[in-house]
Each structure stands twice: as structure tokens, then as C-alpha cells.
Design an enzyme around this catalytic site. Sequence first.
Site, PDB file in Angstrom:
ATOM      1  N   LYS A 196       5.059 -14.704  -0.636  1.00 39.02           N
ATOM      2  CA  LYS A 196       5.446 -14.995  -2.020  1.00 39.02           C
ATOM      3  C   LYS A 196       6.871 -15.119  -1.776  1.00 39.02           C
ATOM      4  O   LYS A 196       7.690 -14.123  -2.850  1.00 39.02           O
ATOM      5  CB  LYS A 196       4.881 -13.892  -2.809  1.00 39.02           C
ATOM      6  CG  LYS A 196       5.115 -14.034  -4.352  1.00 39.02           C
ATOM      7  CD  LYS A 196       4.033 -14.787  -4.799  1.00 39.02           C
ATOM      8  CE  LYS A 196       4.472 -15.229  -6.491  1.00 39.02           C
ATOM      9  NZ  LYS A 196       3.862 -16.449  -6.828  1.00 39.02           N
TER      10      LYS A 196
ATOM     11  N   ASP B 210      -0.374 -17.768  -3.671  1.00 42.16           N
ATOM     12  CA  ASP B 210      -1.129 -18.189  -4.872  1.00 42.16           C
ATOM     13  C   ASP B 210      -1.681 -19.445  -4.506  1.00 42.16           C
ATOM     14  O   ASP B 210      -2.966 -19.654  -4.689  1.00 42.16           O
ATOM     15  CB  ASP B 210      -0.469 -18.109  -6.320  1.00 42.16           C
ATOM     16  CG  ASP B 210       1.082 -18.269  -5.998  1.00 42.16           C
ATOM     17  OD1 ASP B 210       1.641 -18.096  -4.948  1.00 42.16           O
ATOM     18  OD2 ASP B 210       1.685 -18.575  -7.217  1.00 42.16           O
TER      19      ASP B 210
ATOM     20  N   ASP C 249     -11.242 -11.070   1.767  1.00 41.14           N
ATOM     21  CA  ASP C 249     -12.311 -11.079   0.989  1.00 41.14           C
ATOM     22  C   ASP C 249     -12.767 -12.498   0.417  1.00 41.14           C
ATOM     23  O   ASP C 249     -14.293 -12.852   0.658  1.00 41.14           O
ATOM     24  CB  ASP C 249     -12.129 -10.100  -0.051  1.00 41.14           C
ATOM     25  CG  ASP C 249     -12.785  -8.861   0.076  1.00 41.14           C
ATOM     26  OD1 ASP C 249     -12.489  -8.274   1.248  1.00 41.14           O
ATOM     27  OD2 ASP C 249     -13.118  -8.027  -0.864  1.00 41.14           O
TER      28      ASP C 249
ATOM     29  N   ASP D  37      -5.471  -8.724   2.737  1.00 40.02           N
ATOM     30  CA  ASP D  37      -6.736  -8.048   2.238  1.00 40.02           C
ATOM     31  C   ASP D  37      -7.534  -8.624   1.236  1.00 40.02           C
ATOM     32  O   ASP D  37      -8.685  -9.249   1.301  1.00 40.02           O
ATOM     33  CB  ASP D  37      -6.385  -6.845   1.730  1.00 40.02           C
ATOM     34  CG  ASP D  37      -7.399  -5.678   1.577  1.00 40.02           C
ATOM     35  OD1 ASP D  37      -8.640  -5.966   1.943  1.00 40.02           O
ATOM     36  OD2 ASP D  37      -7.175  -4.787   0.966  1.00 40.02           O
TER      37      ASP D  37
ATOM     38  N   TYR E 256       0.928  -1.193   0.223  1.00 40.59           N
ATOM     39  CA  TYR E 256       0.114  -0.102  -0.015  1.00 40.59           C
ATOM     40  C   TYR E 256       0.952   1.270  -0.030  1.00 40.59           C
ATOM     41  O   TYR E 256       1.707   1.599   0.908  1.00 40.59           O
ATOM     42  CB  TYR E 256      -0.806  -0.212   1.166  1.00 40.59           C
ATOM     43  CG  TYR E 256      -2.247  -1.130   1.101  1.00 40.59           C
ATOM     44  CD1 TYR E 256      -1.741  -2.565   0.947  1.00 40.59           C
ATOM     45  CD2 TYR E 256      -3.432  -0.847   0.664  1.00 40.59           C
ATOM     46  CE1 TYR E 256      -2.868  -3.182   0.556  1.00 40.59           C
ATOM     47  CE2 TYR E 256      -4.362  -1.651   0.243  1.00 40.59           C
ATOM     48  CZ  TYR E 256      -3.896  -3.182   0.183  1.00 40.59           C
ATOM     49  OH  TYR E 256      -4.805  -3.983   0.134  1.00 40.59           O
TER      50      TYR E 256
END
Length: 353
Positions: free
Chosen positions: A183, A216, A244, A240, A130
Site C-alpha cells: 500500500k 485493495d 483467508d 493474513d 501486529y
Amino acid sequence: MKILILPGDDIGPEIMKPTQKALIKLNDKFALGMEFEEKTIGFKALETEGTTLPDHVLESAKSADGVVLGPIGTFKYPPQEAGGINISAALRMSLDLYANIRPSFTRPGVASVASQMDLVIVRENTEGFYADRTMFAGTGEFMPTEDLAMSLRKITRQGSRRIAVAAFDLARTRRKKVTIVHKANVLKVTDGLFLSVAREVANDYPDVAVDDVIVDAMAALLIRRPESFDVIVATNMFGDILSDEAAELSGGLGLGGSINASAERAIAQAAHGSAPDIAGQGIANPAALMSSAAMLMGWLAQKNGSNALAQASESFVQAIDTALANPANQTPDLGGAGSTESFGDAVVAEINR
Ligand code: NAD
């Protein structure tokens, strides 16, 4: 005890109304001594005060014991120079609310993709991808030429350590398992640091099982075997996105409660956005914001050592779950014909019981 209410944009005021009604009822029933102060933010504040987050609101948030923040329509905000402050980011950064705690679980009576799931995503809130959180001055997103846009990602040892500690502490109160999401196969330096610090922290918690999964694969495994996860710790953007996904697996985004917290302060804020596509129709699901407010009460109970707040939080959670278990109460996102108001009334009726 002062609780600041910030309704937000689009569906924000619609879902804040029943949430506040329930809070007032709990305040009376459990004699909590809460005082509510409501302030305007977002597009309404931009119209009247020239900024989506006026300074006096920020000051109120800093002095409040807790804040309930409605969703905000950041995507349509004008640039910061024209008053479009990202309220979530500004509050999280200026109050240093580094831990975003996002539980997702299946409930009796609520149709869900996952058949069985009870997990919490612990998302780092103050750095990562961000770009509005990476720099002391200016922004981490910039355009060296008109055809080249760049964005910086920030991962710190201290930021990684404190979010990992939050995750392992939480796991100790649950099924004692932490999954570190990263990652580090590609982002070897930044996610390499996050992963190694999280593993170091794991050494201090020999009673908590730990594994790590590349992000992933995590997106797939959440669908394949959601029941196998307990606490998931992730950097900002990965947490984030995955939260969801987890909320949707549990029945829908309208169920995703969350708090942004440090040891000193907390803000209740649903995981979902301001849902402009359904704003003004009276059909938004208030369960996520209500669950967030219940989490805030639980956080306040722990901070203040208050039995009354703990009971109120528990009563709120039970009332939400009982209301959700009856399909007649459910809002259209869950397949029901209920409204924001009728669902809110069902929750208040349960609190009264
Ligand atoms: P969104 O979460 O607002 O909506 C995605 C989908 O989920 C929509 O179809 C919406 O109708 C549905 N949905 C979300 N919450 C719901 C609820 N309570 N009840 C029923 N349905 C619900 O995501 P978006 O459309 O990508 O973003 C809309 C705006 O929200 C953008 O301006 C974005 O920047 C902002 N946003 C804010 C926050 C926040 O305030 N924390 C978080 C994410 C997005």
C-alpha cells in the site's frame, strides 16, 4: 525426531485427532522415526497452569524438530498480565519463524468460487501491523488518553529482504512469478521500504517475473483472475487477510494449510482460527491442519535431505486430495455430510492403500 503436538482451543483438539492419526500411520508406513509429544496450551493450560503458553511448552517447541499447532481462541483470551499469551505470536517471535507459507489451490471434486487457481501467499510473520510484534519491551498499541488509541506498524529492511528472498526462492520451484503486494501509495515510508527492498531482491532473480499490486486492488484481482497469480509476497496483515480470501476462493477456510518457517525451524498451523461457532459438533474440516502437517513433513524432508519424509509428505497430500475429491467424505463447510472423524478415516484409508 521429535514432533510436538499442541491441540489448541475450540475445534483444535477435534481436528488434531485425525491429523495425529494420519501422522502416526505415515510414521509407521515410511519408517520415519518420529516421536510425538503432546502438550496442553490455550484455555485448558490457563485453567491448570495460569497461562495459555506455559514456559515448559515454549522450551519443548524450541527443542522439537517440528511442531503441529492447532488453532487458538486468542480473541477471548484475558490480557497478557492475566495469562492470556497469544500463542501464535509468541512461538513465531521466539522461534523467529518469519515466513508464513500459505498455498491455495482448486481441487477436482471440491466446489470453489475460483474455477482455476494455484498460488502461494508468502506472508511476513514477525513485524507489520501486529502491534504485539513491534516493540522490544511493551506493546506497540497504547492509549495516550481514554479517547485515543494508537498502534505502531514496523517494517524493517532486513525483515522485508528475508521474506522477499523466501518468495523468490519459492517461485523458482514453481511457475516463476512473484507479485509484491503493498500500500505504498499511502504508506509511502513503510510500504515504500518493503516495495523497494522486494524489487531489489527481484534483481537477483532475473529468471523470475515480478509485478506489484496495491493491496485493495489485489483483493479484487484475486476474485477476478486468481489463475494469474503464482507467488504473492506481502507484509503481515495484508498477507493474513488475503490468504483467508484465497482459501475461501479455493473452497473454504477449512482447506487452508500453512507453515510458519525459517531455515532452521517450522510449525504447521492451519490458516483458519478456532471456529468456536462449530466447536464440539464433530463437523470441523481437518483438511487444513492435515495439509499443514503434510507441508511440515515436506519442509523436514528438504532440511534433512530425507527421501522417506518427502514420500510421506507427498502421500499425505495425495490422500487428502483423494479423500476430498469424493463428496461423500466432505465436511459440511464444503457442502458434504461427512464428519471430522469420517473425513480423517478416509484420509488414513488412502494412506494405507
Ligand atoms: P475462524 O477462522 O475461526 O472462523 C471463521 C469461519 O470459518 C467460521 O464460520 C468457522 O466455523 C469457519 N471455519 C474455520 N475453520 C474451519 C474448519 N476447519 N472447518 C469448518 N469451518 C471452519 O475465524 P474467527 O471466527 O474470526 O476467529 C475465531 C477465533 O480464532 C478467535 O479467537 C481468533 O482470535 C482465533 N484465530 C486464531 C488463529 C490461529 O490460531 N492461527 C487464526 C485466526 C483466528
